[in-house]
Design a protein around this motif. Structure first.
Motif, mmCIF file in Angstrom:
data_model
loop_
_atom_site.group_PDB
_atom_site.id
_atom_site.type_symbol
_atom_site.label_atom_id
_atom_site.label_comp_id
_atom_site.label_asym_id
_atom_site.label_seq_id
_atom_site.Cartn_x
_atom_site.Cartn_y
_atom_site.Cartn_z
ATOM 1 N N ARG A 127 0.810 -1.231 0.000
ATOM 2 C CA ARG A 127 0.000 0.000 0.000
ATOM 3 C C ARG A 127 0.837 1.272 0.000
ATOM 4 O O ARG A 127 0.354 2.344 0.368
ATOM 5 C CB ARG A 127 -0.931 0.068 1.228
ATOM 6 C CG ARG A 127 -2.000 -0.973 1.236
ATOM 7 C CD ARG A 127 -2.914 -0.808 2.443
ATOM 8 N NE ARG A 127 -4.019 -1.734 2.312
ATOM 9 C CZ ARG A 127 -5.132 -1.437 1.642
ATOM 10 N NH1 ARG A 127 -5.302 -0.269 1.090
ATOM 11 N NH2 ARG A 127 -6.086 -2.330 1.540
ATOM 12 N N GLY A 128 2.106 1.193 -0.312
ATOM 13 C CA GLY A 128 2.948 2.381 -0.358
ATOM 14 C C GLY A 128 3.436 2.810 1.019
ATOM 15 O O GLY A 128 3.030 2.261 2.050
ATOM 16 N N CYS A 129 4.316 3.829 1.014
ATOM 17 C CA CYS A 129 4.923 4.283 2.282
ATOM 18 C C CYS A 129 3.923 5.168 3.023
ATOM 19 O O CYS A 129 4.012 6.399 2.986
ATOM 20 C CB CYS A 129 6.193 5.084 2.005
ATOM 21 S SG CYS A 129 7.350 4.319 0.867
ATOM 22 N N ASP A 130 2.987 4.541 3.721
ATOM 23 C CA ASP A 130 1.919 5.302 4.379
ATOM 24 C C ASP A 130 1.735 4.888 5.831
ATOM 25 O O ASP A 130 0.687 5.157 6.436
ATOM 26 C CB ASP A 130 0.598 5.134 3.621
ATOM 27 C CG ASP A 130 0.062 3.701 3.700
ATOM 28 O OD1 ASP A 130 0.829 2.802 4.121
ATOM 29 O OD2 ASP A 130 -1.111 3.492 3.365
ATOM 30 N N ALA A 131 2.754 4.200 6.378
ATOM 31 C CA ALA A 131 2.712 3.719 7.774
ATOM 32 C C ALA A 131 1.517 2.812 8.050
ATOM 33 O O ALA A 131 1.127 2.633 9.206
ATOM 34 C CB ALA A 131 2.748 4.894 8.769
ATOM 35 N N SER A 132 0.955 2.198 7.006
ATOM 36 C CA SER A 132 -0.160 1.260 7.238
ATOM 37 C C SER A 132 0.318 0.044 8.039
ATOM 38 O O SER A 132 -0.481 -0.597 8.719
ATOM 39 C CB SER A 132 -0.802 0.822 5.914
ATOM 40 O OG SER A 132 0.177 0.344 5.018
ATOM 41 N N ILE A 133 1.621 -0.243 7.987
ATOM 42 C CA ILE A 133 2.164 -1.380 8.751
ATOM 43 C C ILE A 133 2.007 -1.155 10.255
ATOM 44 O O ILE A 133 2.010 -2.108 11.044
ATOM 45 C CB ILE A 133 3.653 -1.601 8.390
ATOM 46 C CG1 ILE A 133 4.200 -2.929 8.942
ATOM 47 C CG2 ILE A 133 4.532 -0.468 8.896
ATOM 48 C CD1 ILE A 133 3.700 -4.143 8.282
ATOM 49 N N MET A 134 1.852 0.112 10.671
ATOM 50 C CA MET A 134 1.758 0.429 12.096
ATOM 51 C C MET A 134 0.334 0.268 12.636
ATOM 52 O O MET A 134 0.133 0.248 13.857
ATOM 53 C CB MET A 134 2.194 1.878 12.356
ATOM 54 C CG MET A 134 3.623 2.225 12.002
ATOM 55 S SD MET A 134 4.846 1.477 13.073
ATOM 56 C CE MET A 134 4.422 2.161 14.684
#
Ligand code: HEM
Length: 345
Positions: free
Chosen positions: A97-104
């Protein structure tokens, strides 16, 4: 902000600027460039109209200069021990999903990126680094809830590399945070991938084979892997140096016992070009890394980086900058500046 919290190196070292390395330094790239030039121009017009072609176009190192002028002085990563986990977290964030801090993001129903099969192997130190960094940024009243978690992660990844002895480089800023995270969107390359599979994954991120070689084998100069990711190679992979296989058997007497080995057995905690030298000696831990030396199409880059650390550092910095542009979100594109990196506002 006390002096001890400042980045000690900011003015004392070579800083790689986020301009891309010149293709003129790569003859084979020049040849390919000429070949694709005509096709490129035909596609350019259509591409210019698509949103993906402008992804990251607004990013710039001084994005927060007016609202949070001391951002670069705030220490966002302190521990070389947490560095590998933080660097890997940045890759996993950008790749999904791109560099959008969704991993957090933590979803109450448990369906999120970090609890997916691949996400669960990310170590907690990386998440802690981002949470601590956000608190440090927010402790400056001018910066509170102004800097995105995605940008904080990008800065923490850069500082982790530097803390480990790697290159310093300017980080482009201005990413917005996403609001969505789901387990099923997680697709990450596997340690058993061959060159074609690796290229196909990275081209999906708009990254070249050279970017991939600089990023993946480059980043694997620090940190560790669990036995499950490489243990099968110890008895079956002819590309592995038999003495190295023997050493690894000591780290992994049983596959399910929670053992691990350092990715770069030579200098496990130091960000350097040693992992490329390991590959030349059949001492790469992951098959996906060893494949870069085994395959004639990528061997020249491995040889070059093994021989020239400065070239590797420059290309790594440029490739991290390109990775940091993947799928970048804006305010108009459903982005926000998250108040708590773990939850949408
Ligand atoms: C080419 C594709 C890649 C593959 C197949 C791959 C695979 C892996 C695997 C299997 C591990 C071990 C995970 C574990 O034991 O839990 C690992 C660790 C790691 N990866 Fe990658 N990776 C790739 C690309 C990257 C990239 C692009 C970066 C960063 C820019 C990166 C950074 C790291 C780091 C720093 C570690 C060590 C983490 C730690 O010790 O906490 N990897 N990778």
């Amino acid at each position: 902000m006390g002096e001890s919290a400042r980045r000690p190196h900011a003015s004392s070292r070579l800083v790689y600027k986020p301009t891309l390395s010149s293709p003129a330094n790569h003859p084979e790239l020049m040849q390919r460039l000429r070949f694709f030039l005509a096709a490129f121009f035909l596609l350019a017009l259509g591409d210019a109209l698509s949103p993906s072609s402008v992804a990251g176009a607004h990013l710039r190192p001084d994005y927060y200069a007016d609202v949070c002028p001391d951002l670069e002085s705030i220490s966002v990563a302190h521990s070389p021990v947490a560095a590998p986990a933080t660097l890997r977290l940045f890759f996993h964030d950008c790749a999904v999903r791109g560099c959008d801090a969704s991993i957090m993001l933590i979803n109450p129903d448990g369906d999120d990126e970090w609890r997916s099969l691949d996400g669960m192997t990310l170590k907690p130190e990386g998440f802690h680094t981002v949470m601590n960094a956000k608190a440090a940024v927010d402790s400056d009243p001018r910066c509170r809830n102004v800097v995105s978690c995605a940008d904080i992660l990008a800065l923490a990844a850069r500082d982790s590399v530097f803390l480990s002895g790697g290159p310093d480089y300017e980080v482009e800023l201005g990413r917005y945070d996403g609001r969505v995270s789901t387990g099923r969107s997680v697709v990450i390359p596997h340690g058993s991938f061959n060159l074609d599979q690796l290229n196909s994954f990275f081209s999906g991120l708009n990254l070249s084979q050279s970017d991939m070689i600089a990023l993946s084998a480059g980043a694997h100069t620090i940190g560790a892997a669990s036995c499950g990711f490489f243990g099968y190679r110890m008895s079956t992979d002819a590309a592995m140096d038999p003495a190295f296989a023997e050493e690894l058997r000591g780290s992994c007497p049983a596959m399910d016992a929670g053992g691990f080995a350092f990715l770069d057995a030579a200098t496990p905690l130091r960000f350097d070009n040693e992992y490329y030298r390991n590959l030349r000696a059949g001492r790469g831990l992951l098959a996906s890394d060893q494949a870069l030396y085994a395959d004639a199409r990528s061997r020249a880059d491995v040889d070059r980086y093994a021989a020239d650390e400065e070239a590797f550092f420059g290309d790594f910095a440029a490739a991290m900058t390109r990775l940091g542009r993947v799928g970048v979100r804006t305010a108009e594109d459903n982005g926000e500046i998250r108040r708590d990196c773990r939850f949408p506002n």
